[in-house]
Design an enzyme around this catalytic site. Structure first.
Site, PDB file in Angstrom:
ATOM      1  N   PHE A 121       0.845  -1.183   0.000  1.00  0.00           N
ATOM      2  CA  PHE A 121       0.000   0.000   0.000  1.00  0.00           C
ATOM      3  C   PHE A 121       0.882   1.235   0.000  1.00  0.00           C
ATOM      4  O   PHE A 121       2.058   1.164   0.366  1.00  0.00           O
ATOM      5  CB  PHE A 121      -0.900  -0.003   1.247  1.00  0.00           C
ATOM      6  CG  PHE A 121      -2.366   0.055   0.924  1.00  0.00           C
ATOM      7  CD1 PHE A 121      -2.959  -0.877   0.090  1.00  0.00           C
ATOM      8  CD2 PHE A 121      -3.168   1.062   1.467  1.00  0.00           C
ATOM      9  CE1 PHE A 121      -4.324  -0.824  -0.192  1.00  0.00           C
ATOM     10  CE2 PHE A 121      -4.529   1.122   1.188  1.00  0.00           C
ATOM     11  CZ  PHE A 121      -5.110   0.179   0.360  1.00  0.00           C
ATOM     12  N   GLN A 234      -8.020  14.558   4.128  1.00  0.00           N
ATOM     13  CA  GLN A 234      -7.456  13.725   3.054  1.00  0.00           C
ATOM     14  C   GLN A 234      -8.419  13.582   1.882  1.00  0.00           C
ATOM     15  O   GLN A 234      -9.560  13.186   2.059  1.00  0.00           O
ATOM     16  CB  GLN A 234      -7.128  12.335   3.600  1.00  0.00           C
ATOM     17  CG  GLN A 234      -6.546  11.421   2.537  1.00  0.00           C
ATOM     18  CD  GLN A 234      -5.944  10.167   3.148  1.00  0.00           C
ATOM     19  OE1 GLN A 234      -6.645   9.228   3.499  1.00  0.00           O
ATOM     20  NE2 GLN A 234      -4.636  10.165   3.323  1.00  0.00           N
ATOM     21  N   HIS A 236      -8.809  11.377  -1.083  1.00  0.00           N
ATOM     22  CA  HIS A 236      -8.322  10.105  -1.619  1.00  0.00           C
ATOM     23  C   HIS A 236      -8.187  10.283  -3.130  1.00  0.00           C
ATOM     24  O   HIS A 236      -9.083  10.808  -3.772  1.00  0.00           O
ATOM     25  CB  HIS A 236      -9.325   8.999  -1.289  1.00  0.00           C
ATOM     26  CG  HIS A 236      -8.815   7.616  -1.537  1.00  0.00           C
ATOM     27  ND1 HIS A 236      -8.597   7.131  -2.800  1.00  0.00           N
ATOM     28  CD2 HIS A 236      -8.490   6.611  -0.686  1.00  0.00           C
ATOM     29  CE1 HIS A 236      -8.150   5.881  -2.705  1.00  0.00           C
ATOM     30  NE2 HIS A 236      -8.073   5.541  -1.437  1.00  0.00           N
ATOM     31  N   LEU A 250     -15.627   5.443  -3.341  1.00  0.00           N
ATOM     32  CA  LEU A 250     -14.219   5.064  -3.273  1.00  0.00           C
ATOM     33  C   LEU A 250     -13.816   3.927  -4.218  1.00  0.00           C
ATOM     34  O   LEU A 250     -14.546   2.965  -4.397  1.00  0.00           O
ATOM     35  CB  LEU A 250     -13.916   4.638  -1.836  1.00  0.00           C
ATOM     36  CG  LEU A 250     -12.437   4.496  -1.501  1.00  0.00           C
ATOM     37  CD1 LEU A 250     -11.750   5.850  -1.584  1.00  0.00           C
ATOM     38  CD2 LEU A 250     -12.275   3.909  -0.116  1.00  0.00           C
ATOM     39  N   GLU A 253      -7.307   1.784  -2.961  1.00  0.00           N
ATOM     40  CA  GLU A 253      -5.886   1.862  -3.289  1.00  0.00           C
ATOM     41  C   GLU A 253      -5.343   0.468  -3.598  1.00  0.00           C
ATOM     42  O   GLU A 253      -4.324   0.312  -4.265  1.00  0.00           O
ATOM     43  CB  GLU A 253      -5.161   2.454  -2.064  1.00  0.00           C
ATOM     44  CG  GLU A 253      -3.731   2.824  -2.286  1.00  0.00           C
ATOM     45  CD  GLU A 253      -3.189   3.667  -1.129  1.00  0.00           C
ATOM     46  OE1 GLU A 253      -3.942   4.500  -0.583  1.00  0.00           O
ATOM     47  OE2 GLU A 253      -2.022   3.486  -0.781  1.00  0.00           O
ATOM     48  N   ARG A 309      -1.112   9.456  -0.527  1.00  0.00           N
ATOM     49  CA  ARG A 309      -2.380   9.867  -1.122  1.00  0.00           C
ATOM     50  C   ARG A 309      -2.426  11.354  -1.465  1.00  0.00           C
ATOM     51  O   ARG A 309      -2.982  11.743  -2.487  1.00  0.00           O
ATOM     52  CB  ARG A 309      -3.521   9.535  -0.164  1.00  0.00           C
ATOM     53  CG  ARG A 309      -3.732   8.047  -0.070  1.00  0.00           C
ATOM     54  CD  ARG A 309      -4.812   7.704   0.921  1.00  0.00           C
ATOM     55  NE  ARG A 309      -5.118   6.273   0.820  1.00  0.00           N
ATOM     56  CZ  ARG A 309      -5.961   5.638   1.618  1.00  0.00           C
ATOM     57  NH1 ARG A 309      -6.586   6.294   2.573  1.00  0.00           N
ATOM     58  NH2 ARG A 309      -6.187   4.350   1.457  1.00  0.00           N
ATOM     59  N   HIS A 380     -12.111  12.067   1.802  1.00  0.00           N
ATOM     60  CA  HIS A 380     -12.103  10.711   2.325  1.00  0.00           C
ATOM     61  C   HIS A 380     -11.924  10.625   3.827  1.00  0.00           C
ATOM     62  O   HIS A 380     -12.552   9.821   4.489  1.00  0.00           O
ATOM     63  CB  HIS A 380     -10.969   9.951   1.628  1.00  0.00           C
ATOM     64  CG  HIS A 380     -10.924   8.495   1.973  1.00  0.00           C
ATOM     65  ND1 HIS A 380     -12.004   7.673   1.812  1.00  0.00           N
ATOM     66  CD2 HIS A 380      -9.916   7.710   2.465  1.00  0.00           C
ATOM     67  CE1 HIS A 380     -11.674   6.444   2.185  1.00  0.00           C
ATOM     68  NE2 HIS A 380     -10.430   6.441   2.596  1.00  0.00           N
ATOM     69  N   ARG A 415      -2.580  10.749   6.261  1.00  0.00           N
ATOM     70  CA  ARG A 415      -2.673   9.366   6.735  1.00  0.00           C
ATOM     71  C   ARG A 415      -2.269   8.389   5.640  1.00  0.00           C
ATOM     72  O   ARG A 415      -2.641   8.571   4.481  1.00  0.00           O
ATOM     73  CB  ARG A 415      -4.110   9.063   7.159  1.00  0.00           C
ATOM     74  CG  ARG A 415      -4.345   7.613   7.546  1.00  0.00           C
ATOM     75  CD  ARG A 415      -5.745   7.367   8.050  1.00  0.00           C
ATOM     76  NE  ARG A 415      -6.759   7.435   7.021  1.00  0.00           N
ATOM     77  CZ  ARG A 415      -7.071   6.419   6.205  1.00  0.00           C
ATOM     78  NH1 ARG A 415      -6.421   5.273   6.286  1.00  0.00           N
ATOM     79  NH2 ARG A 415      -8.028   6.561   5.306  1.00  0.00           N
TER      80      ARG A 415
END
Lengths: 603, 259
Positions: A121, A234, A236, A250, A253, A309, A380, A415
């Site tokens: 990730f 954030q 995304h 969403l 990722e 991100r 997000h 994050r």
């Protein structure tokens, strides 16, 4: 108090996503009575939407991983504004929390030797995310729910808290209404854990559901608690962009973790064009090396699609603004291309990303095994929130705790994907344990019935008014304004305009009316949610205006660079004695020498 | 697609259908239409929803009489099945007591779940307290664990919907739940007794209505219910098996072979 139904618990947990459920379970294990209130039905909270996985340095896939590497990754991802104590505890305790979840029945995908499998990730040096295909959040919330219902916790579903009640400086209860009948309820408690999630509903394009109206942040603020890092929201990088009705939903990722690549309308893998300095050493130069990385070659470096991100979102925005976007204002995310590399690619994609396959097939008529997806940034996650003690999760208000997205500190300015689910477990558990301890050490406080009456009258006002504006319209205008002026890239003039607009929206909200009666009336609920949304929107806008630099998720057009001086402070907001907002630059929680060394070793 | 007429159930059990019209554009799902009507002309129209992506199972309702998730049902498909000149009808799930408008009281389901014996794992396999499992064993139950608890299967099960056996039968959702536990690679609990008696598995006569409406495409009847029925039969109706188990039981004091 006759007209209010009263419930009494030692610990009251508000919110039943991952953090709330974990906190409630731990508090109950601490031998106190626990109440859990949630706005939706049990098991429907946003945790269910988490797709990619749960970050924990189990080192099952790459033995080089350890809590130290996870800690260093989290700090780097957060641009060093994180509370280092939280990042340390999180990295150390996440593996134990994953095993605990397994002992309660969670079933993760496995390695060949039967241990928990981990996937790559963004921002994580090694494959670190325990996962179940692309529905890890569902596995997690269901496991917690199914375990939690046997722990003697009183669950109050479809119940919304409108005010925290205080006795002197400490919280002693909450006023709520049940959505079904619209009746008020008083919850008396010796300690309260906020686990209400984020503020995504303040924006037009969002992956968040109706619930994420900043309730916990707003309740805490009005109760006198500090909010911190509220400028860091954030976006995304990959939300759906077409058709319009699904905009913002969403796209995990995990698609990129499995080899998905981002391309512009020229067919270029534009992420190779802009690799930030701190990540240059660990990012691959060629598509070839990137592919080797996602297929498990330990000597390869990660592809630039797996950068953090904030950075990926900004790159996508740039491509679109400079005219290299897809037809509906996004860019292309292509996983279908892996058929050039592996046999039976469509089966592999459907197996690894089943809900993505399903989601695109059903909502957009796109077969992701055959053609690219169109994606763009979506609101997000809220890095900021209630300022808490890193060990206990207690806020600056005695007896009031916060865990998960509603709390600030772990993630700093940005994050990392996968750090949210582990956050919920690690700090949900800590908050529950410490709330139980607090409840045991303190008696019940007194409920101020006048405060209850005032709050109840205020809550009923939209129903009593007639001829006012629709709360839906005000919410929609707020979302459009926040998207346009406090969004992914900010500047002074727009932020100033946002504050002016917010004043106008506040005035409109004060006159909104909700037709109908108290029974399951979403118009009324929307009117009440506006109070929270407006509070958190204003704090976010003010924080964004105050921070005159670009760092992590906060990007200023007029201050495009990171400024070392700003790296020494968190921005803290609290309600002043005159009711106005007070902003304070608070020095970071100091980094201990041994942690400093850990960061240096893993630079 | 233009302006579309809807007949939406308003009120409680004693309510009625009311007509609304709203503009439908490309890609909209039923839930979008409901939200639009809510914002335009019926602010207090009650409906549940959360994720809007088919992952939470909140927005179950009956669209033109078919039990569906409103967030995953596209308007263009609904219009194809709606006869020309007719309105699209929306009503709450009928197997449960209505709360208001499109919201049904599904709390019974949450009570049922508590009655099912929880997960009980075997001793850990490794010294560090962890377990080893093969992916193939995990895969076997993943299908059941995909369940999003939308309760559409409960809604169409005739045992519940028509015969109202809510006190005697746990319904397909919880048979899937029981199957997920029974077939969990680590679980050592035995739920066959309850399945037969308190959970009423015998009421299911495998008409497969539940399987047809499952938005997660779980093969409820074939993969969950039938194997559980077989397990119950093996346990309770195989006299040799029962005797064998009784002789090898460490706890014979608790009674003779189960019948």
């Amino acid at each position: 108090m006759a007209e209010f139904q009263t419930h009494e618990h030692d610990v009251l947990v508000i919110g039943a996503g991952g953090a709330g459920l974990r906190a409630a379970i731990e508090a109950a294990a601490g031998g106190v009575s626990v109440g859990l209130v949630c706005k939706s039905l049990l098991g429907k909270a946003h945790t269910v939407m988490a797709e990619g996985g749960l970050a924990a340095a189990l080192a099952n896939v790459d033995e080089r991983d350890s809590w130290k590497v996870h800690f260093a990754d989290t700090m780097r991802g957060g641009q060093y504004l994180n509370n280092p104590r939280m990042a340390e505890l999180h990295a150390q305790e996440a593996p134990g929390c994953v095993h605990e979840l397994e002992s309660w029945g969670a079933l993760f995908d496995r390695t060949r030797d039967g241990r928990i499998l981990q996937r790559n990730f963004g921002g994580h040096a090694y494959p670190r995310l325990a996962h179940v295909g692309d529905r890890t959040g569902l596995e997690m919330i269901r496991t917690l729910q199914d375990h939690g219902i046997h722990q003697g916790i009183d669950v109050h579903m479809e119940c919304t808290v409108v005010e925290l009640l205080k006795d002197g400086s400490r919280v002693v209860g909450a006023l709520a209404y049940d959505r079904e009948r619209g009746r008020f309820r008083i919850f008396r408690a010796k300690a309260i854990v906020l686990a209400t999630g984020g503020i995504g509903r303040a924006f037009k394009i969002t992956s968040n559901s109706w619930e994420y109206t900043g309730d916990g942040q707003s309740l805490a603020y009005h109760a006198g608690a500090d909010l911190m890092d509220m400028e860091f929201i954030q976006f995304h990088p990959t939300g759906m962009v077409w058709p319009p009705s699904v905009r913002g939903i969403l796209v995990t990722e995990g698609v990129r973790g499995e080899g998905g690549v981002l391309k512009n309308s020229l067919g270029e893998r534009f992420m190779f064009n802009d690799i930030p300095e701190p990540y240059r050493k660990s990012t691959s130069d060629t598509p070839e090396e990137g592919w080797r990385y996602v297929t498990g070659d330990k000597n390869a470096r990660r592809p630039p699609e797996l950068l953090t991100r904030d950075h990926v979102a900004r790159c996508i925005r740039r491509e679109v603004r400079e005219g290299r976007g897809s037809p509906h204002g996004g860019v292309y995310l292509d996983i279908a291309w892996i058929k050039e590399r592996i046999a039976n690619a469509p089966d592999h994609i459907r197996k690894k990303l089943p809900s993505m396959y399903h989601q695109f097939m059903q909502l957009a008529n796109i077969d992701i095994t055959a053609e690219p997806m169109e994606v763009g940034p979506t609101t997000h996650y809220t890095m900021g929130g209630v300022r808490v003690n890193g060990d206990t999760q207690m806020s600056t208000v005695p007896g009031l705790f916060a865990a998960g997205e509603v709390a600030a500190g772990l993630h700093g300015a940005n994050r990392l994907g996968g750090n949210s689910l582990s956050d919920l477990l690690v700090f949900g558990k800590r908050a529950g344990a410490h709330a139980a301890q607090y409840a045991k050490a303190h008696g019940s406080g007194a409920i101020d019935i006048h405060a209850v009456d005032t709050a109840a009258q205020k809550a009923l006002a939209p129903l009593d008014r007639t001829g006012g504006e629709s709360p839906y319209q005000i919410q929609q205008d707020l979302q459009e304004m926040m998207q346009a002026k406090v969004g992914i890239v900010r500047q002074e003039s727009e932020l100033q305009e946002a504050l002016v607009e917010l004043d106008k929206l506040k005035a409109r909200a004060a006159k909104a009316s909700a037709p109908g009666n108290r029974e399951y009336n979403p118009g009324w609920h929307t009117a009440l949610d506006l109070t929270c949304l407006l509070t958190v929107s204003e704090i976010s806008a003010r924080a964004a205006l105050e921070r005159k630099e670009s760092r992590g998720a906060h990007t200023r057009d007029d201050f495009p660079d990171k400024v070392a001086e700003w790296g020494k402070f968190n921005l803290v907001f609290r309600r002043g004695t005159d009711g106005g907002m007070v902003v304070e630059r608070t020095p970071l929680v100091p980094l201990r020498d041994e942690l400093k060394q850990v960061i240096e070793e893993h630079k | 697609m233009g302006r579309v007429n809807f007949q939406i159930w308003r009120g409680t059990a004693t309510g009625g259908f009311q007509e609304y019209a709203t503009e439908i554009t490309e890609g909209m799902v039923v839930l979008d239409a409901v939200h639009q009507i809510q914002a335009e002309s019926a602010n207090d129209l009650a409906c549940r929803w959360n994720c809007k992506a088919g992952k939470c199972g909140s927005c179950s309702a009956e669209v033109n009489g078919h039990p569906r998730l409103m967030c995953m049902t596209r308007m263009d498909e609904v219009l194809k099945e709606t006869p020309p000149g007719r309105a699209v009808t929306l009503r709450p799930m009928q197997a449960f007591v209505p709360v208001r408008d499109l919201v049904a009281d599904v709390s019974w389901n949450f009570e049922v779940k508590k009655r099912i014996k929880p997960f009980r794992p075997r001793q850990p396999d490794a010294a560090d307290g962890t377990w080893r499992m093969a992916q193939s064993d995990v895969d076997r139950v993943q299908e059941f664990r995909k369940c999003i608890e939308c309760f559409l299967c409960q809604n169409v099960c005739h045992v519940l919907r028509d015969h109202r056996k809510h006190d005697e039968f746990i319904g397909p959702r919880f048979l899937v739940y029981a199957a997920a536990l029974e077939m969990h690679p680590l679980d050592v609990e035995d739920r066959t007794d309850e399945l037969r008696k308190a959970h009423g598995i015998g009421y299911c006569n495998i008409t497969k209505c539940c399987t047809k409406v499952c938005p997660e495409h779980i093969t409820i009847t074939d993969n969950a219910i039938i194997p559980l029925k077989e397990r119950v039969v093996d346990r309770h109706y195989d006299p040799f098996g029962s005797l064998w188990r009784w002789f090898h039981s460490t706890d014979k004091a608790s009674g003779g072979p189960s019948s």
